[in-house]
Design a protein around this motif. Structure first.
Motif, mmCIF file in Angstrom:
data_model
loop_
_atom_site.group_PDB
_atom_site.id
_atom_site.type_symbol
_atom_site.label_atom_id
_atom_site.label_comp_id
_atom_site.label_asym_id
_atom_site.label_seq_id
_atom_site.Cartn_x
_atom_site.Cartn_y
_atom_site.Cartn_z
ATOM 1 N N ALA A 45 60.092 -0.581 70.765
ATOM 2 C CA ALA A 45 59.977 -1.041 69.317
ATOM 3 C C ALA A 45 60.538 -0.234 68.315
ATOM 4 O O ALA A 45 61.078 -0.712 67.301
ATOM 5 C CB ALA A 45 58.410 -1.161 69.108
ATOM 6 N N SER A 46 60.770 1.285 68.532
ATOM 7 C CA SER A 46 61.400 2.084 67.451
ATOM 8 C C SER A 46 62.782 1.744 67.475
ATOM 9 O O SER A 46 63.321 2.196 66.559
ATOM 10 C CB SER A 46 60.881 3.349 67.582
ATOM 11 O OG SER A 46 61.433 3.966 69.005
ATOM 12 N N SER A 47 63.316 1.349 68.657
ATOM 13 C CA SER A 47 64.911 0.929 68.522
ATOM 14 C C SER A 47 65.084 -0.318 67.648
ATOM 15 O O SER A 47 65.984 -0.365 67.147
ATOM 16 C CB SER A 47 65.420 0.720 70.153
ATOM 17 O OG SER A 47 64.924 -0.273 70.477
ATOM 18 N N ARG A 48 64.060 -1.189 67.702
ATOM 19 C CA ARG A 48 64.029 -2.299 67.034
ATOM 20 C C ARG A 48 63.720 -2.187 65.589
ATOM 21 O O ARG A 48 64.357 -2.856 64.875
ATOM 22 C CB ARG A 48 62.990 -3.666 67.705
ATOM 23 C CG ARG A 48 63.564 -4.962 67.166
ATOM 24 C CD ARG A 48 62.966 -6.006 68.109
ATOM 25 N NE ARG A 48 63.428 -7.198 67.873
ATOM 26 C CZ ARG A 48 63.419 -8.249 68.543
ATOM 27 N NH1 ARG A 48 62.451 -8.262 69.467
ATOM 28 N NH2 ARG A 48 64.010 -9.419 68.288
ATOM 29 N N TRP A 49 62.725 -1.627 65.586
ATOM 30 C CA TRP A 49 61.955 -1.288 64.013
ATOM 31 C C TRP A 49 61.886 0.317 64.095
ATOM 32 O O TRP A 49 60.741 0.776 64.251
ATOM 33 C CB TRP A 49 60.759 -1.909 64.106
ATOM 34 C CG TRP A 49 60.562 -3.515 63.954
ATOM 35 C CD1 TRP A 49 61.173 -4.383 63.204
ATOM 36 C CD2 TRP A 49 60.301 -3.958 65.194
ATOM 37 N NE1 TRP A 49 61.026 -5.488 63.471
ATOM 38 C CE2 TRP A 49 60.484 -5.417 64.700
ATOM 39 C CE3 TRP A 49 59.518 -3.835 66.341
ATOM 40 C CZ2 TRP A 49 60.147 -6.469 65.734
ATOM 41 C CZ3 TRP A 49 59.323 -4.667 67.281
ATOM 42 C CH2 TRP A 49 59.468 -6.001 66.899
ATOM 43 N N PRO A 50 62.836 0.876 63.174
ATOM 44 C CA PRO A 50 62.897 2.404 63.291
ATOM 45 C C PRO A 50 61.706 2.772 62.714
ATOM 46 O O PRO A 50 61.255 2.460 61.813
ATOM 47 C CB PRO A 50 64.136 2.697 62.590
ATOM 48 C CG PRO A 50 65.097 1.589 62.858
ATOM 49 C CD PRO A 50 64.279 0.389 62.901
#
Length: 133
Positions: A45-50
């Motif tokens: 998720a953090s790669s998609r939504w930092p």
């Protein structure tokens, strides 16, 4: 005094009763689709939504489990691709009275869980070993 229940209000009352009573058949079905969050979900998720945190995903899980189950059984996150969940939430957020922030948290939770479950399922079908998430 006459009390009239609509189907929707009856289901909500039943869901509340089961939640307070601590289980039952309906309670098991509701919680089984709300898969727990794991560290791999946060990484994806953090790669998609930092900036997405484990707390964000956990809050999305909790909103999904509580708000969406008030009207229907919870679908498995794997029922849709990560990209499809946004469209589903566009349709359902108003009905569930989700704030913009809650809608986004649920989307991130469902998308990340979908990605993990679909990857695991694909690895199982092909016989490859997937790394532990």
């Amino acid at each position: 005094m006459k009390v009239i229940f609509t189907f929707k209000s009856f289901r909500r009352a039943l869901a509340l009763l089961v939640a307070v009573a601590g289980g039952g058949v309906y309670g098991c079905a509701v919680t089984s689709a709300a898969v727990p969050v794991v560290a791999g979900d946060q990484q994806w998720a953090s790669s998609r939504w930092p900036g997405t945190t484990m707390n964000d995903l956990s809050r999305g899980h909790d909103v999904f489990a509580s708000r969406c189950s008030s009207c229907h059984s919870l679908p498995s996150p794997a029922a849709k691709t990560p990209d499809e969940w946004s469209g589903v939430l566009d349709e359902m957020a108003n009905r569930a009275k989700l704030s913009t922030d809650d809608r986004e948290l649920v989307n991130r939770y469902l998308s990340a869980a979908s990605q993990r479950l679909r990857t695991q399922s694909s690895a199982t079908r092909t016989g490859t070993n997937s790394p532990a998430l």
